[in-house]
Write a protein that holds these residues in place. Sequence first.
Motif, PDB file in Angstrom:
ATOM      1  N   HIS A 194       0.842  -1.190   0.000  1.00  0.00           N
ATOM      2  CA  HIS A 194       0.000   0.000   0.000  1.00  0.00           C
ATOM      3  C   HIS A 194       0.881   1.245   0.000  1.00  0.00           C
ATOM      4  O   HIS A 194       2.083   1.180   0.273  1.00  0.00           O
ATOM      5  CB  HIS A 194      -0.949   0.019   1.215  1.00  0.00           C
ATOM      6  CG  HIS A 194      -0.271   0.261   2.531  1.00  0.00           C
ATOM      7  ND1 HIS A 194       0.255  -0.754   3.297  1.00  0.00           N
ATOM      8  CD2 HIS A 194      -0.009   1.407   3.224  1.00  0.00           C
ATOM      9  CE1 HIS A 194       0.791  -0.268   4.402  1.00  0.00           C
ATOM     10  NE2 HIS A 194       0.649   1.058   4.373  1.00  0.00           N
ATOM     11  N   ASN A 213      -5.365  -2.457  -3.656  1.00  0.00           N
ATOM     12  CA  ASN A 213      -6.670  -2.016  -3.172  1.00  0.00           C
ATOM     13  C   ASN A 213      -6.533  -0.592  -2.649  1.00  0.00           C
ATOM     14  O   ASN A 213      -5.898  -0.361  -1.620  1.00  0.00           O
ATOM     15  CB  ASN A 213      -7.170  -2.948  -2.063  1.00  0.00           C
ATOM     16  CG  ASN A 213      -8.626  -2.686  -1.712  1.00  0.00           C
ATOM     17  OD1 ASN A 213      -9.148  -1.596  -1.914  1.00  0.00           O
ATOM     18  ND2 ASN A 213      -9.294  -3.708  -1.190  1.00  0.00           N
ATOM     19  N   THR A 215      -8.395   1.216  -1.107  1.00  0.00           N
ATOM     20  CA  THR A 215      -8.923   1.469   0.234  1.00  0.00           C
ATOM     21  C   THR A 215      -7.843   1.285   1.300  1.00  0.00           C
ATOM     22  O   THR A 215      -8.029   1.687   2.457  1.00  0.00           O
ATOM     23  CB  THR A 215     -10.111   0.542   0.553  1.00  0.00           C
ATOM     24  OG1 THR A 215      -9.688  -0.831   0.477  1.00  0.00           O
ATOM     25  CG2 THR A 215     -11.250   0.764  -0.434  1.00  0.00           C
ATOM     26  N   ASP A 236      -6.544   0.996  -8.771  1.00  0.00           N
ATOM     27  CA  ASP A 236      -6.410  -0.364  -8.247  1.00  0.00           C
ATOM     28  C   ASP A 236      -5.597  -1.178  -9.242  1.00  0.00           C
ATOM     29  O   ASP A 236      -6.042  -1.392 -10.379  1.00  0.00           O
ATOM     30  CB  ASP A 236      -7.787  -1.031  -8.094  1.00  0.00           C
ATOM     31  CG  ASP A 236      -8.525  -0.586  -6.845  1.00  0.00           C
ATOM     32  OD1 ASP A 236      -7.878  -0.433  -5.803  1.00  0.00           O
ATOM     33  OD2 ASP A 236      -9.754  -0.399  -6.931  1.00  0.00           O
TER      34      ASP A 236
END
Length: 437
Positions: A194, A213, A215, A236
């Motif tokens: 991330h 991802n 999020t 993504d």
Amino acid sequence: MTSFMARALRRLVHGSDGSVTLMGLYTFVAGTMIGAFALDYTYLEATKTQLQVAADQAAHAALYNRRSMSEEDAKKVAIELIQPLLPSGRYGRILTTDSIEFGTFDRESAVFTAEAGSGKAVRVKASMTEVKDNAAPSYLFKMLGKDHFDVAASSVFMTYMPGCLKEGIMADGVVDLQSNNSFSNGFCIHSNSHVSINQNNYFEPGTVVSMPNITDLDMPRSGFEKNTGLQEALRDQRMNLNILNRLEGIQESLASGKGARIPGYITSATTVPLQASSVQQSMLTPGRIYRIDCKGQSLDIDGATAPIQNVVILTTCPVKFANGSKLFDAVILTTSTDVKSVTAPQGLQIGKNDNCAAGGGAQIITLGGVSVASKLSMFGGQILAKKDVDFAANADGLQGASIVTRGKIDGTSNSRMGFCLSGMEQNFETDYYRMAQ
């Protein structure tokens, strides 16, 4: 008796029982024809699917192996690959060397052009035909005089380079960026884990910030308000950082002085052995590959007195650059696996500040990690590392930067990173493959 027979025949011709018998015959014949069509159609579709799978696998194999093989050898490998799927003893010569062509593929026009010697694209035609004496047999259609069918499938694969892997900062681990950084159109920031962003960063339209991802993005609550353009830049996606699987191969190629990995400015294939714990340009002859033994210590490279240029330096030792070192048309490769196998106190410049002109770039490759205290600048520069990469404040990659690592990337504040497009030709890359048609 005769009149009785005549009456019986008339009843058969004109009676309802006779019509049912004739209708049943017509129905039987029609049903048989439909069944023949359905059976043969199903068989032909299954055969075509098998041929398509074979063509796709062969095309990928041929193009993948073309990077390290001759055209003929790559074709042979592709043909051998599909033998277990469609053995020649049963299906005949599905593929021949003539049915595999290397060339180029124009994505805009969707046109493949055969070109001898190319490794950019390949077209494979798999077929079962009467001419090749392996046509697909028919079954119930034989009753209608159709003994066989010609079946064929075609596949085109092409090489490509994801833009983010050409210019950007890519990591399997976390990409952690702090504040007051600026990223211009086309530049990519990617993590297979991330991305962590602080605030007051600027992402020009066209910038990409990606992770599997979005999020998982780590940022302050006011992150989108305090990071202009970040929300629009998010994507993504996961990326295979395949070039990092090639580092040992790059080292072997450079050490041998042979192969496509050798930079164009190297004029001698003979590797020069040298024992030294420190080195500067005056000790090196341009156009040569040096294998430097640091006698069990670190290798200190002084690229400040004069830029290190037009050479390749290979070593097993940790590398320490002097303040303000510059690398132009140079490769520094260490097999040291230290977490800080390449270090610089400040002002390391990778590549010549030439406004994105061709040439002048430089590459640092390590099986360990990289740490630059401050003011890292990259102009057509590349860092490939197996472990973490960190750079402190005031990094400048406005004219072409590529950092790829298996570890994490930690960048602090006040850095500028931009997309150059040209001037990155000497960077080490590996092809990616995709189906074009």
